[in-house]
Design an enzyme around this catalytic site. Structure first.
Site, PDB file in Angstrom:
ATOM      1  N   ASN A 131       0.924  -1.159  -0.183  1.00  0.00           N
ATOM      2  CA  ASN A 131       0.081  -0.007   0.062  1.00  0.00           C
ATOM      3  C   ASN A 131       1.024   1.267   0.044  1.00  0.00           C
ATOM      4  O   ASN A 131       0.204   2.563   0.129  1.00  0.00           O
ATOM      5  CB  ASN A 131      -0.928   0.062   1.324  1.00  0.00           C
ATOM      6  CG  ASN A 131      -1.905  -1.188   1.206  1.00  0.00           C
ATOM      7  OD1 ASN A 131      -2.334  -1.389   0.089  1.00  0.00           O
ATOM      8  ND2 ASN A 131      -2.247  -1.644   2.513  1.00  0.00           N
ATOM      9  N   GLU A 148     -16.308   4.213   2.926  1.00  0.00           N
ATOM     10  CA  GLU A 148     -14.637   4.521   2.383  1.00  0.00           C
ATOM     11  C   GLU A 148     -14.794   5.385   1.292  1.00  0.00           C
ATOM     12  O   GLU A 148     -15.784   5.535   0.741  1.00  0.00           O
ATOM     13  CB  GLU A 148     -13.916   3.286   2.186  1.00  0.00           C
ATOM     14  CG  GLU A 148     -13.670   2.296   3.444  1.00  0.00           C
ATOM     15  CD  GLU A 148     -13.298   0.895   2.965  1.00  0.00           C
ATOM     16  OE1 GLU A 148     -12.521   0.755   1.954  1.00  0.00           O
ATOM     17  OE2 GLU A 148     -13.665   0.074   3.727  1.00  0.00           O
ATOM     18  N   ASP A 157     -13.784   7.355   5.196  1.00  0.00           N
ATOM     19  CA  ASP A 157     -12.519   6.872   5.626  1.00  0.00           C
ATOM     20  C   ASP A 157     -11.695   7.071   4.022  1.00  0.00           C
ATOM     21  O   ASP A 157     -11.914   6.053   3.218  1.00  0.00           O
ATOM     22  CB  ASP A 157     -12.598   5.300   5.910  1.00  0.00           C
ATOM     23  CG  ASP A 157     -11.292   4.673   6.097  1.00  0.00           C
ATOM     24  OD1 ASP A 157     -10.260   4.996   5.753  1.00  0.00           O
ATOM     25  OD2 ASP A 157     -11.298   3.530   6.842  1.00  0.00           O
ATOM     26  N   SER A 199     -10.932  -0.451  -0.154  1.00  0.00           N
ATOM     27  CA  SER A 199      -9.660  -1.021  -0.113  1.00  0.00           C
ATOM     28  C   SER A 199      -9.742  -2.138  -0.881  1.00  0.00           C
ATOM     29  O   SER A 199      -8.736  -2.526  -1.257  1.00  0.00           O
ATOM     30  CB  SER A 199      -9.733  -1.379   1.356  1.00  0.00           C
ATOM     31  OG  SER A 199     -10.397  -2.138   1.997  1.00  0.00           O
ATOM     32  N   HIS A 243     -14.297  -1.413   5.767  1.00  0.00           N
ATOM     33  CA  HIS A 243     -13.135  -2.140   6.300  1.00  0.00           C
ATOM     34  C   HIS A 243     -13.483  -2.881   7.669  1.00  0.00           C
ATOM     35  O   HIS A 243     -14.316  -1.967   8.192  1.00  0.00           O
ATOM     36  CB  HIS A 243     -12.260  -1.204   6.416  1.00  0.00           C
ATOM     37  CG  HIS A 243     -10.902  -1.794   6.812  1.00  0.00           C
ATOM     38  ND1 HIS A 243     -10.341  -1.726   8.017  1.00  0.00           N
ATOM     39  CD2 HIS A 243      -9.802  -2.388   5.894  1.00  0.00           C
ATOM     40  CE1 HIS A 243      -9.272  -2.551   8.087  1.00  0.00           C
ATOM     41  NE2 HIS A 243      -8.737  -2.925   6.772  1.00  0.00           N
ATOM     42  N   LYS A 246      -0.483   4.248   4.146  1.00  0.00           N
ATOM     43  CA  LYS A 246      -0.446   3.674   3.023  1.00  0.00           C
ATOM     44  C   LYS A 246       0.331   4.698   1.980  1.00  0.00           C
ATOM     45  O   LYS A 246       1.417   4.650   2.071  1.00  0.00           O
ATOM     46  CB  LYS A 246      -2.006   3.555   2.617  1.00  0.00           C
ATOM     47  CG  LYS A 246      -2.527   2.523   3.979  1.00  0.00           C
ATOM     48  CD  LYS A 246      -3.915   2.204   3.504  1.00  0.00           C
ATOM     49  CE  LYS A 246      -4.402   1.484   4.675  1.00  0.00           C
ATOM     50  NZ  LYS A 246      -3.654   0.397   5.454  1.00  0.00           N
TER      51      LYS A 246
HETATM   52  C1  LIG Z   1      -9.983   1.352   4.529  1.00  0.00           C
HETATM   53  C2  LIG Z   1      -9.185   1.213   5.701  1.00  0.00           C
HETATM   54  N1  LIG Z   1      -9.517   1.854   6.925  1.00  0.00           N
HETATM   55  C3  LIG Z   1      -8.700   1.531   7.932  1.00  0.00           C
HETATM   56  C4  LIG Z   1      -7.694   0.523   7.702  1.00  0.00           C
HETATM   57  C5  LIG Z   1      -6.542   0.431   8.978  1.00  0.00           C
HETATM   58  O1  LIG Z   1      -5.443   1.266   8.710  1.00  0.00           O
HETATM   59  P1  LIG Z   1      -4.184   0.690   9.424  1.00  0.00           P
HETATM   60  O2  LIG Z   1      -3.415  -0.282   8.432  1.00  0.00           O
HETATM   61  O3  LIG Z   1      -3.345   1.887   9.610  1.00  0.00           O
HETATM   62  O4  LIG Z   1      -4.480   0.067  10.686  1.00  0.00           O
HETATM   63  C6  LIG Z   1      -7.288   0.278   6.517  1.00  0.00           C
HETATM   64  C7  LIG Z   1      -6.121  -0.756   6.121  1.00  0.00           C
HETATM   65  O5  LIG Z   1      -6.096  -1.924   6.432  1.00  0.00           O
HETATM   66  C8  LIG Z   1      -8.104   0.321   5.407  1.00  0.00           C
HETATM   67  O6  LIG Z   1      -8.181  -0.246   4.241  1.00  0.00           O
END
Ligand SMILES: Cc1ncc(COP(=O)(O)O)c(C=O)c1O
Length: 369
Positions: free
Chosen positions: A35, A163, A192, A167, A121, A226
């Site tokens: 990422n 989101e 998000d 993702s 997510h 990311k």
């Molecule tokens: C949409 C989304 N939100 C939150 C997260 C969590 O972020 P982090 O990897 O910084 O804990 C991710 C990552 O996996 C994600 O894809």
């Protein structure tokens, strides 16, 4: 825990890394699973920022932000995030997972109702579960379905969560439609932007910036983990929400603050995103090239971003597709049920500004055989 081969998760340590090349188990692969979309984790200015901060403040923060873990760097970073995201204030968290579970569970209680996209997510789902609030999942990217649910539920001050770049599918939320629905029902909207930050928008702030919606979306969450090449996360919001979270959010209060080297990197990453737009421009050009080539070869993908999934079907099919790519020198991992819906296991390609069209040509060739 399920132990059939198609479900087992294993760790695969990387022994060295050079741009998009990774060495795993003694073999070099082209990494299509990271990422770190803009390659910022290896940017010399990021490394320099981390080293300088460690020399100045030490390697650990020493405690929660509310004890001795706070530093001026956090406040500089929060000012920078708020400006970047076009909000009045912001609060930094240790990870995106901690941000989502903490923010959602502290803003909602059993008396509240929340509506979130079916493909949100796991950290959003877990935050909702922890809150104990009534919840509804609306059909993926379907503002019409959201409105139907809101009309039926008649909730007071509901929260809507989505989101902006999804993702697992790499498609983009219809944020303008969600904003009009939320205004009609006096709801609050949380977006998000974990996978959009650094890539979309004039300054790279995300899809919210690209669509000019920062005044309309009350809670803009994002991560440094990311395309910003580091670790940690934030919520960009009003000062009032920030102060509430500082006092109520358990994942913020009860966890040691990020180390100074990481906070310094996070500050530097925002500066670099603004200063080096060529990275996101190239990434989006490569993404469009890949999506176009897949379509030309009759391979379907919902993607409209740098995340490009190719759906294989059941878990074993995704595993064998990934193994085939691995044998051809590509590190592109399968994403399986239960992370994605049953029958939609996939190989999720994460493009990187360090990739080339030749690499993409080879992947598509490999997918077609
Ligand atoms: C949409 C989304 N939100 C939150 C997260 C969590 O972020 P982090 O990897 O910084 O804990 C991710 C990552 O996996 C994600 O894809």
């Amino acid at each position: 825990m399920k132990n059939e081969a198609a479900f087992v998760r294993t760790l695969k340590p990387i022994s060295s890394k050079r741009s998009v090349l990774v060495n795993i188990g003694g073999k070099e692969y082209i990494d299509f699973s990271s990422n770190d979309y803009l390659g910022l984790s290896q940017h010399p200015e990021m490394i320099e920022a981390a080293v300088n901060a460690a020399k100045k403040y030490g390697t650990g923060s020493g405690g929660s932000r509310l004890l001795s873990g706070d530093s001026e760097l956090f406040h500089e970073l929060e000012d920078s995030v708020a400006r970047f995201k076009g909000k009045g204030s912001s609060l930094v968290f240790n990870s995106g997972y901690q941000a989502n579970i903490g923010i959602i569970s502290s803003l909602l209680s059993k008396e509240d109702t929340v509506f979130f996209d079916k493909l949100c997510h796991a950290s959003i789902v877990d935050g909702v579960m922890l809150s104990g609030a009534r919840f509804h999942r609306f059909r993926h990217n379907d503002a019409g379905h959201l409105e139907e649910l809101l009309k039926k539920e008649k909730a007071r001050k509901p929260l809507i969560i989505t989101e902006s770049v999804f993702s697992m599918d790499g498609d983009i939320a219809s944020l303008k439609d969600l904003v009009s629905v939320k205004n009609k029902y006096s709801a609050t909207l949380m977006a998000d932007e974990a996978h959009a930050t650094g890539i979309f928008g004039k300054n790279g702030a995300g899809v919210v910036e690209e669509l000019g919606l920062s005044d309309e979306i009350e809670l803009i969450m994002g991560t440094f983990s990311k395309s910003l090449g580091s670790c940690g996360a934030y919520i960009a919001c009003s000062e009032k929400v920030k102060q509430y979270l500082v006092n109520a959010c358990r994942s913020f209060i009860y966890s040691t603050a990020l180390p100074p080297s990481v906070v310094a990197c996070n500050l530097k990453s925002i500066e670099l995103v603004k200063k080096e737009p060529q990275r996101r421009k190239k990434l989006l050009e490569l993404s469009a090239y890949f999506i176009g080539l897949l379509k030309k070869n009759g391979i379907d993908t919902p993607s409209r971003s740098q995340i490009v999934p190719v759906i294989a079907g059941e878990n074993p099919a995704a595993i064998s597709l990934s193994d085939k790519l691995k044998a051809n020198g590509f590190w592109s991992l399968p994403i399986r049920y239960p992370t994605v819906p049953k029958g939609e296991a996939r190989v999720r390609f994460s493009l990187n500004s360090g990739h080339t069209e030749e690499m993409i040509n080879k992947i598509v060739e490999c997918l077609g055989t």
